[in-house]
Design a protein around this motif. Structure first.
Motif, PDB file in Angstrom:
ATOM      1  N   UNK A 288       0.120  12.442  15.032  1.00  0.00           N
ATOM      2  CA  UNK A 288      -0.234  11.263  15.977  1.00  0.00           C
ATOM      3  C   UNK A 288      -1.567  11.357  16.171  1.00  0.00           C
ATOM      4  N   UNK A 289      -2.281  10.419  16.625  1.00  0.00           N
ATOM      5  CA  UNK A 289      -3.521  10.241  17.057  1.00  0.00           C
ATOM      6  C   UNK A 289      -4.016  11.249  17.936  1.00  0.00           C
ATOM      7  N   UNK A 290      -4.831  12.479  17.372  1.00  0.00           N
ATOM      8  CA  UNK A 290      -5.112  13.632  18.112  1.00  0.00           C
ATOM      9  C   UNK A 290      -6.328  14.241  17.541  1.00  0.00           C
ATOM     10  N   UNK A 291      -6.588  15.419  17.940  1.00  0.00           N
ATOM     11  CA  UNK A 291      -7.784  16.302  17.583  1.00  0.00           C
ATOM     12  C   UNK A 291      -7.502  16.555  15.936  1.00  0.00           C
ATOM     13  N   UNK A 292      -6.149  16.603  15.471  1.00  0.00           N
ATOM     14  CA  UNK A 292      -5.719  17.082  14.172  1.00  0.00           C
ATOM     15  C   UNK A 292      -6.291  15.899  13.111  1.00  0.00           C
ATOM     16  N   UNK A 293      -6.176  14.496  13.515  1.00  0.00           N
ATOM     17  CA  UNK A 293      -6.667  13.445  12.893  1.00  0.00           C
ATOM     18  C   UNK A 293      -8.207  13.648  12.588  1.00  0.00           C
ATOM     19  N   UNK A 294      -9.074  13.997  13.321  1.00  0.00           N
ATOM     20  CA  UNK A 294     -10.346  14.305  12.873  1.00  0.00           C
ATOM     21  C   UNK A 294     -10.757  15.663  12.101  1.00  0.00           C
ATOM     22  N   UNK A 295      -9.769  16.562  12.453  1.00  0.00           N
ATOM     23  CA  UNK A 295      -9.749  18.048  11.732  1.00  0.00           C
ATOM     24  C   UNK A 295      -9.561  17.654  10.219  1.00  0.00           C
TER      25      UNK A 295
END
Length: 361
Positions: A288-295
């Motif tokens: 989902x849209x989250x910190x993980x998206x950027x990582x």
């Protein structure tokens, strides 16, 4: 050597300590072969959140291209994710850091946060050029007119929903630059990354799909349902993938439950540094849209991104990702509670997610 011989403007100068050329080659400032005068002193203020800090790092590439001998200082709450080789000094906001910065002079100072303290700091810092958001007349304002669009979309939901520009286009414009697909930069612990090479052995040649099941506490409306995560993990196994559940401490109980129900691997939760290293060993990320998206973007991973409450045009996926949204649409733009009896994320189906993932291959 006299005090007047000291090259205080050298990129290697470390204040009260010997510089690297002095320590490694016993060189002194007088006639030093390594002397490189600082071309620009640049300050970047980007405090948090972690994902926002990561997606600001493409600016480093542009400024290093423009000014190879620049001295760059970054003020942030998230130092662990920043690429240390690209930044000369990383400061965390406290009284000492604020005092130091207000007693330094910069050529360029950039603030991309709308928090009062960040805007006030840009107003106080001495700099020849200031970009971004600043404190003026008791309110947040723009340092130059180029920041007006980004400020206005933050103040008006309708303008924000109508916006078709991504975040990187906007912050480069704020800095009077043009975004040219400069990539994210991310601090990766190679030793920890090697540790998690064991995932590849466990997967036995199957593609590893990292399932990031959380999204932070602020906007719980983003969460996919438990039933769908479990069904999706099972379907991935059936189709010959190797699913791995990923998350932080707040997702630990949920991920243990998913692991038991779907019989898929959950390695546990770790420090941010190790979480990045673990993610580096996945082939595809579903989040989902989250910190993980950027990582995942920083690691140049293929990605299926679930979105509902945000403007999809905001996200730059560099051609490696696909955005999937509920078929019923979403009524709660930037909302932390849902106006529907049945949340729209119930209408983002397992079949949609699988189709999107297979389209990436």
């Amino acid at each position: 050597m006299e005090l007047t011989d000291i090259k205080f403007d050298c990129i290697h100068f470390k204040g009260a300590y010997p510089c690297k050329p002095n320590k490694t080659h016993n060189r002194v400032c007088l006639n030093c072969e390594d002397y490189q005068p600082i071309s620009k002193r640049i300050l970047i203020i980007k405090l948090g959140a972690i994902g926002d800090v990561i997606r600001t790092t493409p600016l480093l590439i542009r400024y290093r291209e423009l000014y190879p001998n620049a001295h760059i200082t970054w003020l942030t709450l998230s130092p662990a994710v920043l690429p240390k080789d690209w930044i000369d000094e990383i400061l965390t906001p406290d009284a000492t850091a604020y005092f130091r910065l207000q007693n330094m002079a910069f050529d360029i100072a950039i603030n991309l946060d709308k928090e009062h303290e960040a805007c006030a700091l840009l107003a106080k810092v001495e700099a020849k050029e200031k970009y971004g958001f600043i404190w003026k007349d008791n309110h947040i304002d723009v340092a130059t007119e180029k920041a007006t669009h980004k400020l206005m979309t933050g103040l008006d939901d309708q303008l924000s929903q109508d916006n078709e520009r991504n975040y990187l286009d906007e912050i480069f414009e704020i800095c009077h630059q043009e975004f040219r697909q400069e990539p994210y930069l991310l601090n990766i612990n190679e030793e920890l990354s090697m540790k998690w090479n064991s995932l590849k052995e466990q997967a036995e040649g199957k593609k590893i799909v990292g399932l990031n099941t959380g999204c932070g506490a602020r906007w719980q409306t983003r969460l996919w349902t438990d039933e769908n995560w479990i069904a999706f993990a099972k379907l991935l196994k059936e189709k010959g993938y190797y699913p791995v559940l990923l998350g932080g401490k707040q997702e630990d109980e949920k991920n243990r439950f998913y692991s038991e129900q779907a019989d898929v691997f959950y390695p546990g939760h770790f420090s941010l540094e190790e979480f990045i290293a673990l993610t580096a060993n996945c082939d595809i990320i579903v989040t989902q849209v989250s910190m993980m998206m950027h990582i995942a973007t920083g690691l140049k991973k293929k990605m299926v991104l679930f979105n509902n409450i945000f403007n999809k045009y905001e996200f730059e996926l560099y051609g490696r990702g696909v955005i999937v949204e509920p078929q019923s649409g979403c009524d709660c733009f930037y909302g932390n509670s849902c106006s529907r009896e049945r949340r729209c994320m119930h209408d983002l189906s397992v079949e949609q997610a699988m189709t999107a993932l297979e389209d990436l291959n």
